[in-house]
Design a protein around this motif. Sequence first.
Motif, PDB file in Angstrom:
ATOM      1  N   GLU A   1      -4.888  -4.808  -8.382  1.00  0.00           N
ATOM      2  CA  GLU A   1      -3.434  -4.709  -8.337  1.00  0.00           C
ATOM      3  C   GLU A   1      -2.884  -5.397  -7.095  1.00  0.00           C
ATOM      4  OE1 GLU A   1      -0.715  -0.962  -7.442  1.00  0.00           O
ATOM      5  OE2 GLU A   1      -1.388  -0.947  -9.538  1.00  0.00           O
ATOM      6  N   GLN A   2      -3.571  -5.234  -5.968  1.00  0.00           N
ATOM      7  CA  GLN A   2      -3.095  -5.834  -4.723  1.00  0.00           C
ATOM      8  C   GLN A   2      -3.164  -7.358  -4.783  1.00  0.00           C
ATOM      9  OE1 GLN A   2      -1.703  -3.951  -2.202  1.00  0.00           O
ATOM     10  NE2 GLN A   2      -1.021  -5.995  -1.608  1.00  0.00           N
TER      11      GLN A   2
ATOM     12  N   ARG B   1       0.845  -1.203   0.000  1.00  0.00           N
ATOM     13  CA  ARG B   1       0.000   0.000   0.000  1.00  0.00           C
ATOM     14  C   ARG B   1       0.879   1.252   0.000  1.00  0.00           C
ATOM     15  NH1 ARG B   1      -4.928   1.444   2.534  1.00  0.00           N
ATOM     16  NH2 ARG B   1      -5.465   3.544   1.812  1.00  0.00           N
TER      17      ARG B   1
ATOM     18  N   ARG C   1      -7.252  -0.635  -7.500  1.00  0.00           N
ATOM     19  CA  ARG C   1      -6.285  -0.891  -6.437  1.00  0.00           C
ATOM     20  C   ARG C   1      -6.423  -2.310  -5.884  1.00  0.00           C
ATOM     21  NH1 ARG C   1      -6.639   2.787  -1.196  1.00  0.00           N
ATOM     22  NH2 ARG C   1      -8.078   1.158  -0.549  1.00  0.00           N
TER      23      ARG C   1
ATOM     24  N   ASN D   1       2.585   1.703  -3.403  1.00  0.00           N
ATOM     25  CA  ASN D   1       1.676   2.182  -4.442  1.00  0.00           C
ATOM     26  C   ASN D   1       1.445   3.687  -4.317  1.00  0.00           C
ATOM     27  OD1 ASN D   1       1.421  -0.420  -5.390  1.00  0.00           O
ATOM     28  ND2 ASN D   1      -0.508  -0.825  -4.338  1.00  0.00           N
TER      29      ASN D   1
END
Length: 636
Positions: free
Chosen positions: A557-558, A108, A554, A111
């Motif tokens: 992507e995680q 996190r 997000r 990013n």
Amino acid sequence: MKAVQAKKQTNRNGTGFRGPVDNPEAFLRPDWWRKIFNAMYLKTDADVVEDQKITATEVSLFTEITKISANDAVLDMACGQGRHLIELARRGYKNLNGIDRSRYLIQRGRNISRKEQLPVTFREGDVRKLPYQTDSFDLVTILGNSFGYFESTDDDARIIKEVFRCLKPNGQFLIDVSDGEYIRNHFAPRSWEWIDSKHFVCRERTLASDNERLISREVITHTDKGVIVDQFYAERLYTRESLRNLLDSVGFSDITFHMEISPDSQRNQDLGMMERRLIVTARAKKEWTPRKDRKKTANIVVVMGDPKRSDIIKPDAVFDDDDLETINQLKTALSSLDDYKITYLNNHHTLIDDLAKIKGKTDMVLNLCDEGFNNEATKELHVPALLEMLEIPYTGSGPQCLAFCYDKSLIRGIASEVGVPVARAFFIKPGDNLFEMNIAFPVIAKPNFGDSSFGITSKSVAYSIEELDDAILMIREKFGYAKPILVEEFLTGPEISLGIIGNPPEQYQILPIIEESYEDLPEGLPKICGYEAKWLVDSPYFKALKSVPANLPRETEQVIITCSLRLFERLECRDYCRFDWRLDEHGNPCLLEANPNPGWCWDGHLAKMAALDGISYPMMLDKIINSAIIRVNGMH
């Protein structure tokens, strides 16, 4: 002490949770901190840890106390998602580093800092053994009550010793930790609060049997799903006296207790251990530690494919001008690195004898022989196997990893075993003329064994049983492939690649994710990055395809990052790797392939991802070599 067992119940959705618990300490895992700091943690504690106003206020206070300058080297231990570091970076501070055990929080932070182009370096790792050189930092911090999680005070002492080691002479340590004496006398035994319109959390607290830790139970309930989390955690209650004694025992001087702070939570409900915290600073008054200088020049031997031998992967089975230009680009890039003396081995007729001669005379082999021994793809693992038998250190993954990843079906099984999503598929053995279609069209047929998209062309995508028969026939006859074939559902979402350099969990870098752009591809051609795109210069794929930064939600992507890291460790990849993914029509990612020995060329996917992160081609090669040196030598 006899553990009190509580009956485990199940809510209406099948989620397991416990009923009443008489002794929460009996349910506390020693390593509770490994799993608790995730997306739900950010939700339950968002009133503090996700409030930028609170973070900005704290950073203003901390910078005023420490008087650090913009160029000072700063390390934030147990940094979480890096909220304090990111705020410092926004204010112009430049040399910022964070380390935390939570993979989710570290990603996190990465990013956010990447999207805002902030100079923050994040590492996943254990703060009891820091992966940094002695005498590295002007300031080390432990903020947000991120201390006292371990079961033993010996572990806490190890952390403080690591802080002292990594600080420069006269460097500062700043810690923000709960006022243990106050918490011991004022904690709320029970509380509950809404954290948003769907979630509420109930907490129970009690002192541990030794009266030194506060044990907490947290039950999170969703209005539609019922209980979704039932977890236990504990934090040691440090008083001014016990904290001073700990710092003094390690060797810190000028131990100073500043004001107490409490966050201005907008929810204004249960602050728990964050309610009243001590701000403490100390200095590491010590001499510079004598360093063992690393050799200025390391002897690196580069092992490559043999340009004088045939290679069936290449269109004409020979190294052409493009291949030779790729080798020249590599040599130019490596020659620009001052730390290495580079030599090359690419004559496979003498390779075994040549490697035996360098044993004990080289620091590292840069294994770029992705063609395989004698340019035979099935013998890609033979080169690292030979290096291991000769006990010569080398970059990249070992033979077992390469063997696993060469088998697409096997990788699918391993991925599923560790919770990594894959597309539906079935397996066709050599000689099978009949097979059961258990997935819907369209599908894609590909050789089960192989790399570099060998055997995968636009004709591999089938929309009917007749086209699938033709695709299988093409793989068998045109490419001369007589081994098993894998038929997968053809996913129609973006095709994604993720690169990793380094070695999780302690030292690695996730490169920016890229996707293939098909906007210039002529209508009617299936959107794949196959053999034609990589090898056939006259094909529409070679001319049209380009890699661009991926534009992913997000959460997606995680998932891709987390699953790729999980596979990296499960497969025992080393130093660098690339994982290829594709999204289905609903945006769900599925793994396509794991590439533990990915293309190293100057215009390949790995280099493109690195460039998006400001890493030049020579720098990328240097990072790979350095990752291997650190892994082999166990350097910090």
